[in-house]
Write a protein that holds these residues in place. Structure first.
Motif, PDB file in Angstrom:
ATOM      1  N   VAL A  59      32.738   8.990  27.445  1.00  0.00           N
ATOM      2  CA  VAL A  59      33.286   7.369  27.943  1.00  0.00           C
ATOM      3  C   VAL A  59      34.337   8.078  29.130  1.00  0.00           C
ATOM      4  O   VAL A  59      34.489   7.373  30.369  1.00  0.00           O
ATOM      5  CB  VAL A  59      33.901   6.525  26.919  1.00  0.00           C
ATOM      6  N   LEU A  60      35.284   8.633  28.629  1.00  0.00           N
ATOM      7  CA  LEU A  60      36.232   9.404  29.484  1.00  0.00           C
ATOM      8  C   LEU A  60      35.800   9.779  30.901  1.00  0.00           C
ATOM      9  O   LEU A  60      36.495   9.654  31.880  1.00  0.00           O
ATOM     10  CB  LEU A  60      37.099  10.113  28.674  1.00  0.00           C
ATOM     11  N   ALA A  61      34.761  10.749  30.424  1.00  0.00           N
ATOM     12  CA  ALA A  61      34.230  11.298  31.640  1.00  0.00           C
ATOM     13  C   ALA A  61      33.764  10.393  32.724  1.00  0.00           C
ATOM     14  O   ALA A  61      33.790  10.589  34.021  1.00  0.00           O
ATOM     15  CB  ALA A  61      33.142  12.333  31.335  1.00  0.00           C
ATOM     16  N   VAL A  62      33.118   9.356  32.453  1.00  0.00           N
ATOM     17  CA  VAL A  62      32.702   8.332  33.284  1.00  0.00           C
ATOM     18  C   VAL A  62      33.944   7.551  33.923  1.00  0.00           C
ATOM     19  O   VAL A  62      33.846   7.412  35.025  1.00  0.00           O
ATOM     20  CB  VAL A  62      31.853   7.216  32.725  1.00  0.00           C
ATOM     21  N   VAL A  63      34.734   7.247  33.167  1.00  0.00           N
ATOM     22  CA  VAL A  63      36.072   6.545  33.706  1.00  0.00           C
ATOM     23  C   VAL A  63      36.841   7.455  34.758  1.00  0.00           C
ATOM     24  O   VAL A  63      37.027   7.043  35.772  1.00  0.00           O
ATOM     25  CB  VAL A  63      36.991   6.245  32.803  1.00  0.00           C
ATOM     26  N   LYS A  64      36.830   8.763  34.429  1.00  0.00           N
ATOM     27  CA  LYS A  64      37.433   9.519  35.403  1.00  0.00           C
ATOM     28  C   LYS A  64      36.427  10.085  36.536  1.00  0.00           C
ATOM     29  O   LYS A  64      37.160  10.287  37.719  1.00  0.00           O
ATOM     30  CB  LYS A  64      37.687  11.270  34.598  1.00  0.00           C
ATOM     31  N   GLY A  65      35.295  10.249  36.265  1.00  0.00           N
ATOM     32  CA  GLY A  65      34.333  10.788  37.295  1.00  0.00           C
ATOM     33  C   GLY A  65      33.567   9.753  38.135  1.00  0.00           C
ATOM     34  O   GLY A  65      33.261  10.271  39.351  1.00  0.00           O
ATOM     35  N   HIS A  66      33.394   8.569  37.641  1.00  0.00           N
ATOM     36  CA  HIS A  66      32.349   7.568  38.218  1.00  0.00           C
ATOM     37  C   HIS A  66      32.749   6.313  38.329  1.00  0.00           C
ATOM     38  O   HIS A  66      32.468   5.500  37.533  1.00  0.00           O
ATOM     39  CB  HIS A  66      31.033   7.714  37.721  1.00  0.00           C
ATOM     40  N   PRO A  67      34.040   6.001  39.355  1.00  0.00           N
ATOM     41  CA  PRO A  67      34.234   4.667  39.350  1.00  0.00           C
ATOM     42  C   PRO A  67      33.310   3.708  39.407  1.00  0.00           C
ATOM     43  O   PRO A  67      32.168   3.924  40.242  1.00  0.00           O
ATOM     44  CB  PRO A  67      35.148   4.535  40.680  1.00  0.00           C
ATOM     45  N   ASN A  68      33.621   2.577  38.833  1.00  0.00           N
ATOM     46  CA  ASN A  68      32.769   1.349  38.909  1.00  0.00           C
ATOM     47  C   ASN A  68      31.234   1.778  38.291  1.00  0.00           C
ATOM     48  O   ASN A  68      30.381   0.672  38.083  1.00  0.00           O
ATOM     49  CB  ASN A  68      32.493   0.847  40.211  1.00  0.00           C
ATOM     50  N   ARG A  69      30.875   2.707  37.946  1.00  0.00           N
ATOM     51  CA  ARG A  69      29.586   3.018  37.258  1.00  0.00           C
ATOM     52  C   ARG A  69      29.369   2.446  35.817  1.00  0.00           C
ATOM     53  O   ARG A  69      30.388   2.530  35.123  1.00  0.00           O
ATOM     54  CB  ARG A  69      29.400   4.605  36.846  1.00  0.00           C
ATOM     55  N   PRO A  70      28.436   1.331  35.556  1.00  0.00           N
ATOM     56  CA  PRO A  70      28.009   0.869  34.600  1.00  0.00           C
ATOM     57  C   PRO A  70      27.883   1.630  33.454  1.00  0.00           C
ATOM     58  O   PRO A  70      27.313   2.858  33.766  1.00  0.00           O
ATOM     59  CB  PRO A  70      27.079  -0.201  34.679  1.00  0.00           C
ATOM     60  N   LEU A  71      28.189   1.339  32.074  1.00  0.00           N
ATOM     61  CA  LEU A  71      27.955   2.270  30.916  1.00  0.00           C
ATOM     62  C   LEU A  71      26.782   1.051  30.107  1.00  0.00           C
ATOM     63  O   LEU A  71      26.741   0.086  30.023  1.00  0.00           O
ATOM     64  CB  LEU A  71      29.215   2.472  29.917  1.00  0.00           C
ATOM     65  N   LEU A  72      25.925   2.245  29.412  1.00  0.00           N
ATOM     66  CA  LEU A  72      24.843   1.639  28.414  1.00  0.00           C
ATOM     67  C   LEU A  72      25.219   2.200  27.209  1.00  0.00           C
ATOM     68  O   LEU A  72      24.913   3.531  27.222  1.00  0.00           O
ATOM     69  CB  LEU A  72      23.469   1.623  29.173  1.00  0.00           C
ATOM     70  N   LEU A  73      25.691   1.474  26.252  1.00  0.00           N
ATOM     71  CA  LEU A  73      25.630   2.285  24.934  1.00  0.00           C
ATOM     72  C   LEU A  73      24.577   2.007  24.061  1.00  0.00           C
ATOM     73  O   LEU A  73      24.385   0.809  23.754  1.00  0.00           O
ATOM     74  CB  LEU A  73      27.086   1.549  24.245  1.00  0.00           C
ATOM     75  N   TRP A  74      23.959   3.228  23.789  1.00  0.00           N
ATOM     76  CA  TRP A  74      22.717   3.097  23.010  1.00  0.00           C
ATOM     77  C   TRP A  74      23.174   3.207  21.576  1.00  0.00           C
ATOM     78  O   TRP A  74      23.827   4.312  21.107  1.00  0.00           O
ATOM     79  CB  TRP A  74      21.913   4.387  23.433  1.00  0.00           C
ATOM     80  N   VAL A  75      22.480   2.443  20.661  1.00  0.00           N
ATOM     81  CA  VAL A  75      23.150   2.286  19.449  1.00  0.00           C
ATOM     82  C   VAL A  75      21.993   2.571  18.250  1.00  0.00           C
ATOM     83  O   VAL A  75      20.973   1.832  18.423  1.00  0.00           O
ATOM     84  CB  VAL A  75      23.663   0.887  18.826  1.00  0.00           C
ATOM     85  N   ASP A  76      22.014   3.596  17.639  1.00  0.00           N
ATOM     86  CA  ASP A  76      21.179   4.042  16.763  1.00  0.00           C
ATOM     87  C   ASP A  76      21.808   5.022  15.630  1.00  0.00           C
ATOM     88  O   ASP A  76      21.843   6.041  15.935  1.00  0.00           O
ATOM     89  CB  ASP A  76      19.898   4.631  17.399  1.00  0.00           C
ATOM     90  N   THR A  77      22.529   4.330  14.656  1.00  0.00           N
ATOM     91  CA  THR A  77      23.304   4.842  13.906  1.00  0.00           C
ATOM     92  C   THR A  77      23.349   4.422  12.393  1.00  0.00           C
ATOM     93  O   THR A  77      23.132   3.242  12.290  1.00  0.00           O
ATOM     94  CB  THR A  77      24.726   4.995  14.508  1.00  0.00           C
ATOM     95  N   GLN A  78      23.265   5.128  11.430  1.00  0.00           N
ATOM     96  CA  GLN A  78      23.448   4.965  10.049  1.00  0.00           C
ATOM     97  C   GLN A  78      24.915   4.533   9.644  1.00  0.00           C
ATOM     98  O   GLN A  78      25.130   3.988   8.677  1.00  0.00           O
ATOM     99  CB  GLN A  78      23.062   6.058   8.849  1.00  0.00           C
TER     100      GLN A  78
END
Lengths: 228, 297
Positions: A59-78
């Protein structure tokens, strides 16, 4: 549908992975050309200290390196890793760190979408997809709070009664359509996944919330105060 | 000699009365409003007229604050649909009213299992609203010192507050001892080993790690004083702060990730006689932590 097939369907412009494993990440190009940072858990991964650091780092890498880029959080966790060592280190703090990084992304103008792709359990879910500005699901999505056997023991709801509730009540059901009815996800994506993603990227944010909660929160916000 | 008023076993209402300036507290959706859980009746369970959480406003040393206090006596303080929404409404109110800060008296097992998915959504709502306040720079302080501790999703909430105050008696974690023992076996965690439970989850360990910014005696006055001090300090949530936190958490895992007991963590952190930590009083431990070379672990 496998993750690879789902990613291919969501991103007709291509999907480039840069991390694989229990935590995976990559960049997908949506049908309208938007580049989307995909990150999340795979194959029912447990989220422990290491996984939390990887997720927060992405997440931090996107905030630092890619302004305005949307994130898609993929959830598959126990859910959170259940281990003495993790608790000694303060796993709650590591999950809180992911949550704060996601808040930073929101504040920075990034759309943060979530996609419940598999089991979505407890702490692993709370600190990721549940903090999306809009949460969706694939038909394979399955919300989970706790193993039914353990839940029966802790709540003292008889196992047979709990099983009936799991079949009939949106509160206890693992079925994603009932979770949607409750307000947990905006909708379940089927068919034209690429189109659904593009719609979601431009739709107004709609985070998880029940109708009851919307009303109660409104009353606390608006009503006067009783000094007893 | 002033009387000590224990925070540990007090009710949520007693804690609010003990912390805030006399007569300053005013409650939103009080018990008389009877905003109760719409879900517990189906399980044949009694409701609480405040659904186990009190929210309102008051003054702390003259400064306006909003306050939420979870009642551990009702379903262990666990968060259901209404309970969570009351806290969310309070946090949303803080966004508008901009008080000196928000006090969150956390005592909870986390998501209320009796409301399952609605409880999950409720805790997520609290996280979201809390994080909005963090971004706005409105101080949020968690006070943790109750009988049930602060676990589950509320442990994540605590970690998202701008500051945390704990007493030695308080406990903070994600999965509690019983959950770990039930799922992973008694060798992974013996929930009846009280000394281990407090070494692992208690206020002293959390203070040593830096996850609690203040360690106080189990006394309203001590909690009040720490809260007032922390509410007056700026709380920043920005990229620089999160990058620093990321580095610190990475280092913590590297340094202590193979430790099976907090005694090993404390020893590695430079505590001279780690076995004495559980019997040290707060003042001695605080002085020791301040004196650790290189600061906190």
């Amino acid at each position: 549908m496998t993750r690879a097939a789902a990613l291919a369907a969501l991103f007709p412009g291509g999907y480039e992975p840069h991390r694989d494993g229990a935590v995976f990440a990559g960049t997908g190009t949506a049908r309208d050309g938007t580049e989307v940072a995909v990150l999340g858990t795979a194959d029912g991964a447990w989220v422990g200290v290491q996984e939390a650091l990887l997720l927060a780092g992405e997440v931090l890498a996107v905030v630092k390196g890619h302004p305005n880029r949307p994130l898609l959080l993929w959830v598959d966790t126990q859910g959170q890793r259940l281990a003495r060592r993790e608790e000694l280190l303060g796993l709650n703090i590591y999950l809180a760190h992911i949550a704060q990084c996601l808040a930073l992304a929101h504040a920075g103008g990034h759309r943060v979408l979530g996609l419940v792709a598999g089991v979505a359990a407890s702490g692993g879910f709370l600190s990721t997809g549940m903090l999306a500005d809009s949460l969706y699901a694939l038909p394979s999505g399955e919300p989970k709070v706790m193993d039914p056997a353990a839940m029966a023991r802790v709540t003292r709801i008889p196992p047979a009664e709990l099983e009936t509730l799991r079949q009939t009540s949106p509160l206890f059901s693992p079925r994603i359509e009932l979770f949607a009815q409750l307000g947990g996800v905006v909708g379940v994506w089927d068919g034209d996944l690429a189109g659904r993603l593009v719609e979601a990227l431009t739709a107004a944010p709609s985070p998880p919330r029940t109708a009851t909660a919307t009303e109660v929160a409104r009353r606390v916000r608006e009503e006067g105060c009783d000094d007893g | 000699m002033s009387a000590r008023h224990s925070f540990h076993e007090a009710t949520a209402r007693q804690r609010i009365a003990g912390l805030l300036d006399a007569g300053s507290f005013c409650e939103y959706l009080p018990p008389s409003a009877r905003v109760t859980s719409p879900h517990l009746g189906a399980l044949g369970l009694p409701v609480a007229f405040d659904d186990g959480v009190i929210v309102g406003r008051g003054r702390l040393d003259g400064e306006p604050v909003l306050i939420a206090a979870q009642e551990g006596g009702f379903l262990g303080g666990a968060v259901g649909d209404v309970h969570g929404a009351k806290i969310v409404g309070l946090l949303e109110r803080a966004w508008v009213e901009q008080p000196q800060g928000v006090l969150l008296l956390l005592e909870s097992g986390g998501v209320r299992l009796h409301e399952a998915n609605a409880g999950l959504i409720a805790v997520a709502g609290v996280l979201r609203a809390l994080l909005a306040l963090r971004l706005a720079g409105i101080p949020t302080v968690a006070l943790i010192g109750g009988v049930n501790g602060c676990f589950g999703g509320m442990g994540i909430v605590a970690g998202c507050c701008g500051a945390v105050v704990m007493s030695e008696q308080g406990r903070l974690g994600l999965s509690g001892p019983e959950v770990i023992e039930t799922s992973m076996g008694v060798e992974e965690f013996d929930a009846r080993d009280r000394a281990l439970v407090w070494r692992a989850f208690g206020g002293k360990h959390r203070y040593l790690l830096g996850d609690a910014q203040r360690l106080v005696v189990d006394d309203f006055a001590a909690f009040r004083s720490a809260a007032a001090e922390l509410l007056a300090a700026p709380q920043t949530l920005d990229l620089a702060a999160l990058e620093a936190r990321h580095a610190a958490l990475t280092q913590r895992a590297q340094r202590y990730g193979d430790c099976d007991d907090p005694l090993d963590i404390w020893a590695r952190a430079g505590v001279p006689e780690p076995q004495r930590v559980p019997i040290m009083d707060e003042a001695e431990l605080i002085a020791l932590v301040h004196g650790l070379s290189g600061g906190r672990p």
